[in-house]
Scaffold this motif. Structure first.
Motif, PDB file in Angstrom:
ATOM      1  N   LEU A   1     119.808 -43.657  65.171  1.00 15.63           N
ATOM      2  CA  LEU A   1     120.502 -44.932  65.296  1.00 15.63           C
ATOM      3  C   LEU A   1     120.458 -45.395  66.747  1.00 15.63           C
ATOM      4  O   LEU A   1     120.667 -44.583  67.666  1.00 15.63           O
ATOM      5  CB  LEU A   1     121.954 -44.808  64.830  1.00 15.63           C
ATOM      6  N   SER A   2     120.215 -46.686  66.938  1.00 14.31           N
ATOM      7  CA  SER A   2     120.203 -47.278  68.277  1.00 14.31           C
ATOM      8  C   SER A   2     121.197 -48.432  68.298  1.00 14.31           C
ATOM      9  O   SER A   2     121.251 -49.239  67.354  1.00 14.31           O
ATOM     10  CB  SER A   2     118.811 -47.804  68.637  1.00 14.31           C
ATOM     11  N   PHE A   3     121.978 -48.492  69.377  1.00  8.94           N
ATOM     12  CA  PHE A   3     123.029 -49.510  69.435  1.00  8.94           C
ATOM     13  C   PHE A   3     123.354 -49.804  70.889  1.00  8.94           C
ATOM     14  O   PHE A   3     123.439 -48.898  71.717  1.00  8.94           O
ATOM     15  CB  PHE A   3     124.272 -49.008  68.701  1.00  8.94           C
ATOM     16  N   ALA A   4     123.527 -51.096  71.211  1.00 16.99           N
ATOM     17  CA  ALA A   4     123.835 -51.498  72.579  1.00 16.99           C
ATOM     18  C   ALA A   4     125.003 -52.470  72.579  1.00 16.99           C
ATOM     19  O   ALA A   4     125.131 -53.314  71.682  1.00 16.99           O
ATOM     20  CB  ALA A   4     122.622 -52.144  73.234  1.00 16.99           C
ATOM     21  N   LEU A   5     125.866 -52.344  73.582  1.00 15.12           N
ATOM     22  CA  LEU A   5     126.954 -53.289  73.809  1.00 15.12           C
ATOM     23  C   LEU A   5     126.781 -53.877  75.202  1.00 15.12           C
ATOM     24  O   LEU A   5     126.618 -53.128  76.179  1.00 15.12           O
ATOM     25  CB  LEU A   5     128.313 -52.595  73.718  1.00 15.12           C
ATOM     26  N   PRO A   6     126.829 -55.195  75.310  1.00 15.37           N
ATOM     27  CA  PRO A   6     126.645 -55.806  76.625  1.00 15.37           C
ATOM     28  C   PRO A   6     127.910 -55.708  77.476  1.00 15.37           C
ATOM     29  O   PRO A   6     129.001 -55.443  76.973  1.00 15.37           O
ATOM     30  CB  PRO A   6     126.332 -57.264  76.280  1.00 15.37           C
ATOM     31  N   ALA A   7     127.746 -55.914  78.771  1.00 18.25           N
ATOM     32  CA  ALA A   7     128.907 -56.017  79.649  1.00 18.25           C
ATOM     33  C   ALA A   7     129.587 -57.356  79.405  1.00 18.25           C
ATOM     34  O   ALA A   7     129.004 -58.283  78.850  1.00 18.25           O
ATOM     35  CB  ALA A   7     128.477 -55.884  81.106  1.00 18.25           C
TER      36      ALA A   7
END
Length: 544
Positions: free
Chosen positions: A160-166
Motif C-alpha cells: 500500500l502507498s499513501f501520501a498526506l500533504p503538508a
C-alpha cells in the motif's frame, strides 16, 4: 425559448452541477485513502482521518479490511491459532513509528479451539508518528496477514502507498469510518458502564483457573472475557453466570499449562478484555489467591472416598469385581479367618497400588511433567493391551481354552492355600493391584474434583487424597473382610456356576468393547475397528 424548455435546461444544468460536486467529493475521498490492494479473500487500503498533515506530531490513519463471506483475520492475540496483521513501513518518508489500536474482536470456536478476530469489514486504527511534524508524509506499507475460513488458512500480503500533504488539516470523508472503530477500542469501561471486580485464582473443573467478577449498568446481555498471558498457559472460554438482573457477572476461566515451566497464576501479570457487544474494557491485572474459597481438605477427602467407591461400578473396574465374585462363590462354607485374610490382601493390593501411583505423580510433578488421573495410562497401546487381557479372561470363562487363569487371578477368591492356588494371598494382593490398574483409564463422579485438588497441592495432600481414593475402591473387599459371613452365605459350587461364568464372560467382553470405544476417540474409527477385528480373531482362534 419555450418555458418548458427553459425549465428542462435549468434542471439539466443543476444536475450537471450536482454530478460535478459528487465527483469532486469522490476525488477528495480518494485523496485521503490509498488504492485498494485486491486479494482473493480480502481487499485492503490505508485511510486517513484528515486530508493533510496539519501541525501535530502524529496523524490518525486506519487499515481498512473488507473480507469475503466466511473469511476472517486475527486480533492482536489470535488465541489457539492464527497470526495478527503486521506492517513493514520500510521505504516510508517522514515516518517515525506506528501503533495499532485494536477494536473488540469476535470469539470463534471450532473443534474445541478458540480464536479471536474480525469478519466482514474492520478498520484497525493506526497512530503514525512523524519524524518531522508539519511536513508531508509518504508511506509505504507492506502488510502481511493471515486470512482464514472454517476449512483453510491462507497467508497473504499487500503493498500500500499513501501520501498526506503538508498544510492545515480538515476531517476527511473517512474520518467517521475510522472514528466508528476507534469507539470500539476498549477503554477503562467507565463510559460503557462496566466495572471490573475481583479477579483471583480458583479451582475450575478440577484444575487451575481464574474467577472474575464484574458489574454493568445497563445490565449485561452476553458478556465475554479474553485473557492474555504467557504462551505457556492456555485460557479457556469462560463459564458465565449472571445475577442481580444481569448487573453482576461471574466468569470462571479454566487455565491449562501447555509447557512444563508454566508460571503460577497468583500475582501473574495478565491483560483482560471484558466485552458485551460493543461495550468493552481493558485492564492489566494480577490475580489474587484463593477466589471463591478454596475447598478445605476434609471435604475433599470425603469426595475422594466416595469417588473411589463409585469406581467399583464403572465399566473399567466392574469386571474385576465380577471375577472376584466368581472366586467368592467357590468359598461357600470356608473358614471366616481365611476369607477375611483373602479380602484384606486384595484391599492391601489396592491401597499399595494407589500409593505407588501417588509417588509416581509426585515425581512427575516435581520434574515439571503434565499430570492428571490416568493421563500416563490413557495411551492407545496400554488400552489395547487391557482389552486383550479382558478378552482372554472372557474366553477362559467361556471354556474356549483350558489353560487355567494365572495363579494370582484364579486365586483371587481363594481363602487358603491349596494345590491349585499355592499363593492365594499373593494372588488376592495382585488382584487388588489389577483392579487399580484397570481403574486408571476410567473416571467417576467426584473423582476429578478430588484428584484435581490433590495435583494442585503438595506431596502430603497427594498422598492423603490418593489413600482416600484407594480406601474407597477397596471398600467392598473391606466390607467382606469385616463380615466374612457375606461370603459364607453364598451357595456351594454347582452346575449353576457354568451359567454364572458365561454371564461374567459377557461382562468382560463388554468392558473390552468399552476400552475400544475409548480407542475410537483417541486414534480414530479405522484403527479402533482394526483392534476390534484382531481381538475377535483371537476369540475365533481360541474357539477352533
Amino acid at each position: 425559448m419555450h418555458k418548458t424548455a427553459r425549465r428542462t435546461l435549468r434542471l439539466l444544468i443543476l444536475s450537471l452541477l450536482a454530478l460535478a460536486g459528487t465527483f469532486s467529493f469522490a476525488a477528495g475521498a480518494r485523496a485521503a485513502a490509498s488504492a485498494w490492494a485486491e486479494g482473493d479473500q480480502a481487499r485492503l487500503r490505508l485511510i486517513s482521518a484528515s486530508d493533510a498533515v496539519g501541525s501535530e506530531s502524529a496523524v490518525a490513519l486506519g487499515l481498512e479490511v473488507q473480507l469475503k463471506p466466511t473469511w476472517k483475520i486475527y486480533w492482536r492475540s489470535p488465541g489457539d491459532a492464527g497470526l495478527p496483521p503486521e506492517i513493514d513501513w520500510s521505504g516510508s518518508e517522514n515516518f517515525d513509528s506506528a501503533e495499532f489500536r485494536w477494536p473488540v474482536p469476535h470469539r470463534f470456536t471450532l473443534f474445541g479451539l478458540d480464536t479471536f478476530g474480525y469478519e466482514g469489514e474492520v478498520v484497525l486504527p493506526l497512530t503514525v508518528r512523524l519524524a518531522k511534524p508539519g511536513e508531508a508524509v509518504d508511506l509505504r506499507a507492506h502488510v502481511r496477514y493471515l486470512v482464514c475460513d472454517p476449512q483453510i488458512c491462507v497467508p497473504a500480503e499487500a503493498m500500500l502507498s499513501f501520501a498526506l500533504p503538508a498544510g492545515p488539516a480538515a476531517p476527511s470523508p473517512e474520518a467517521d469510518l475510522i472514528q466508528r472503530f476507534v469507539e470500539e477500542v476498549p477503554g477503562n469501561g467507565s463510559e460503557d458502564g462496566l466495572r471490573l471486580g475481583q479477579i483471583a485464582t480458583g479451582r475450575i473443573g478440577g484444575g487451575d483457573g481464574l474467577i472474575l467478577e464484574a458489574e454493568a449498568d445497563p445490565p449485561f446481555a452476553k458478556p465475554d472475557v479474553i485473557v492474555e498471558g504467557p504462551p505457556s498457559l492456555r485460557f479457556a472460554a469462560p463459564a458465565v453466570s449472571l445475577s442481580d438482573g444481569g448487573r453482576r457477572a461471574r466468569f470462571e476461566i479454566a487455565v491449562q499449562a501447555v509447557e512444563k515451566d508454566a508460571p503460577d497464576l497468583e500475582g501473574l501479570p495478565l491483560t483482560l478484555t471484558l466485552y458485551d457487544g460493543k461495550r468493552a474494557l481493558e485492564a492489566a491485572v494480577r490475580p489474587e489467591a484463593g477466589a471463591g474459597g478454596r475447598p478445605a481438605l476434609p471435604p475433599i477427602l470425603a469426595l475422594a472416598l466416595l469417588g473411589g467407591f463409585i469406581l467399583n461400578f464403572m465399566p473399567c473396574v466392574l469386571p474385576v469385581l465380577a471375577i472376584k465374585l466368581l472366586g467368592v462363590v467357590g468359598q461357600g462354607g470356608r473358614e471366616r479367618s481365611a476369607i477375611r485374610l483373602s479380602f484384606l490382601a486384595s484391599a492391601a493390593g489396592i491401597l499399595f497400588s494407589f500409593l505407588v501411583l501417588a509417588a509416581g505423580l509426585i515425581a512427575l510433578k516435581s520434574a515439571g511433567s503434565a499430570i492428571g488421573w490416568g493421563i500416563q495410562f490413557q495411551q492407545p497401546i496400554f488400552l489395547a493391551a487391557l482389552a486383550l487381557i479382558l478378552v482372554l479372561f472372557a474366553a477362559n470363562l467361556f471354556g474356549l481354552f483350558q489353560v487355567p487363569l494365572p495363579a494370582w487371578l484364579g486365586g483371587m477368591g481363594a481363602a487358603h492355600p491349596s494345590p491349585g492356588h499355592s499363593h492365594s494371598l499373593a494372588g488376592a494382593f495382585a488382584a487388588g493391584a489389577f483392579a487399580t490398574l484397570l481403574a486408571t483409564p476410567c473416571s467417576a463422579p467426584f473423582l476429578g474434583t478430588a484428584v484435581g485438588f490433590a495435583l494442585a497441592r503438595g506431596a502430603p495432600e497427594i498422598l492423603m487424597i490418593f489413600t482416600a481414593l484407594g480406601l474407597g475402591l477397596a471398600a467392598p473387599w473391606l466390607l467382606v473382610a469385616a463380615v466374612p459371613g457375606l461370603a459364607q452365605a453364598l451357595p456351594r459350587p454347582g452346575l449353576w456356576m457354568v451359567w454364572l461364568k458365561a454371564v461374567l464372560g459377557v461382562a468382560l467382553l463388554a468392558a473390552a468393547l468399552w476400552l475400544i470405544s475409548i480407542l475410537d476417540l483417541q486414534i480414530g474409527r479405522t484403527a479402533a475397528i482394526v483392534v476390534a477385528v484382531l481381538l475377535a480373531a483371537v476369540m475365533l482362534a481360541l474357539a477352533l
